[in-house]
Design an enzyme around this catalytic site. Structure first.
Site, short mmCIF file in Angstrom:
data_model
loop_
_atom_site.label_atom_id
_atom_site.label_comp_id
_atom_site.label_asym_id
_atom_site.label_seq_id
_atom_site.Cartn_x
_atom_site.Cartn_y
_atom_site.Cartn_z
CB SER A 1 -74.01 -39.67 -23.69
OG SER A 1 -74.15 -40.63 -24.72
CE1 TYR B 1 -69.84 -37.01 -26.32
CE2 TYR B 1 -71.12 -39.02 -26.11
CZ TYR B 1 -71.05 -37.64 -26.15
OH TYR B 1 -72.19 -36.90 -26.00
CE LYS C 1 -71.05 -35.74 -22.87
NZ LYS C 1 -71.35 -34.35 -22.43
#
Lengths: 325, 325
Positions: A123, A147, A151
């Site tokens: 991402s 997050y 990632k």
């Protein structure tokens, strides 16, 4: 060819499976079998090959091993706890997004004589403000969410496991997917799709930020195209830097609205109601706006060339070609 | 003030503990207690405060929790499986360098109302060739060793746990430490120190690469200085980007040799024997040569200004001021 899609019930996973079902082949080879996995039951569309659906928690010990036991030729790993939830539940985010990913990578590693192509969706959340005007491929990762950290760690593992020969990984950093189908949601990024999707369906949409906010977009169709290209790309051309920022389109909210006007007229645009939300303004100001995705473009990844094209794709793929009056 | 040094038996850990013992204080506060931990017994020098030594494997469940149970005010986490061993033993490298680090971070996270300064030694091995001439602070991490991947992951965890308020972390990427005291070793980087240390001691040293090879150096004394500065730095000035490339000195092997000539004369230089080793040439060609360590310098980290200074520090700190005749 046997394909495993982990995270097959999500929006991108579902569209990927639909595309594979339509194509019947991947990179010139006929698909003989597809396994779709998720924590909720994935849908199995009509396809010229059998589709098996599996429901379980990837981070439960033994589950990753069971999933790869039949040695799928290509693995798409799309499963993740999304940004907001990974921020709200620290341990769950790390358990699924880091441990689940590592369990999968280790399950593949521990199988002798098996090194499938493994496509991992990362991402643009691996980047954290402040940014240069257009973020180059060599820009460092200083995520501002758990997050994004998870990632970025997945990317490092993917590159190291690939270098070691345990599998043949490609990590792709998806742009914000726009126009996202379905119902409006509470995600801070929801309005980027909402201001297009809702007016096209004859409904009102709220715009919480100013029109000069720029963001990085690609359609769901382009996202599926990235995944297919990543699955079939010559790994030798990629070299040891296995994680790639996908191409996209940098447009302002104002440009989105003008594209909507061209495609659907003033009546559609009039359904956008401006209602400033300082909380969303602040969140969005920390997000990447624009990339120089040179390597991915050189490697043949393709995104849309205009926001009108993104809108037309939504009308074709989601609205059967019809706009609300 | 209670200080915990994890990895206290290594060269840098030992010199850090000696410096703290000499200073008796850290950042203006008197040290009341020091705990030195490692897998082999750390040495406890004479000090104006009690030094407790602990021997265990950090990655054994419960060990990290036991280490932080008494809430040390400052934690130095220097423990790691070195590059060569982490490459030779994949699982051991990940177990110690990733899981051990994460266990430590989680042990701190799970203690209510406790958020110590935590200094983590990362490495320039987080970078992988090809490089620009001088690597800027914003350059991305594409490690070419598992050790480098593990350190880059440690950095991401450190930044995320700090952002969450679980501790107050600073990660520092050390240059190659030169002149490394002790016996010649098999490390591919060993010759950078060997060609100085051995001639100064009246012994022959082998130079396996050409004189135009450039590398990034700091003395053991500077490395200890970085750790002390990282422990006492105002975290508010660092902001969310918690990992810093330390300053150093970019010199070629030829410049190292000329500095040796200035400090110790032709006789010392004559003890360097050239014996090309293509394997070492290849390994070294993938390493960073030079950095633009702007942020760290602005934050007050200081390295040597010349290689002669690095040599003189070795003579002072390791040879009691005396060069072999």
């Amino acid at each position: 060819m046997h394909i495993l899609v982990i995270g097959g019930a999500g929006m991108v996973g579902r569209k990927l499976i639909e595309r594979l079902a339509r194509d019947g082949r991947l990179g010139g080879a006929p698909i003989t079998r597809l396994t779709a996995h998720d924590v909720v039951p994935p849908k199995a569309p009509q396809a010229p090959f059998p589709i098996e659906t599996r429901v379980s928690d990837l981070s439960v010990p033994g589950e990753a091993t069971a999933l790869v036991a039949e040695r799928p030729d290509v693995i798409f790993h799309l499963a993740a706890i999304v940004s907001g939830e990974a921020e709200a539940d620290f341990e769950k985010g790390y358990r699924i997004n880091l441990d689940g990913t590592r369990d999968l990578f280790d399950a593949v590693r521990l199988m002798e004589g098996y090194a499938p192509r493994l496509v991992f969706t990362s991402s643009i959340a691996v980047f954290g403000a402040p940014f240069p005007d257009a973020i180059p491929d060599e820009y460092f990762h200083t995520p501002l969410t758990s997050y994004g950290a998870q990632k970025a760690i997945g990317e490092l593992l993917l590159a190291d496991y690939t270098r070691r020969g345990f599998f043949d990984g490609i990590g792709i950093r998806l742009p914000t997917i726009c126009v996202r189908p379905g119902l409006p949601n509470k995600a801070a990024s929801g309005f980027f799709s909402g201001i297009i999707r809702e007016p096209l369906a004859g409904k009102e949409a709220v715009l919480p930020v100013s029109e000069d906010v720029m963001h990085w977009h690609a359609s769901p169709r382009a996202a599926v195209g990235f995944l297919i290209h990543a699955a079939t790309l010559d790994g030798g051309k990629v070299g040891p830097r296995r994680n790639l920022t996908m191409p996209g389109l940098a447009v302002t909210v104002g440009e989105q609205i003008e594209a909507l006007r061209k495609v659907a007229g003033d009546k559609a645009v009039a359904r956008i109601r401006r209602e400033a939300d300082p909380v969303i303004e602040t969140i969005v100001s920390g997000w990447p706006r624009k990339f120089d995705a040179k390597r991915a473009i050189e490697l043949g990844f393709k995104a849309e060339g205009s926001f009108e094209e993104i809108i037309r794709i939504h009308i074709e793929d989601e609205l059967g070609g019809k706009i609300a009056d």
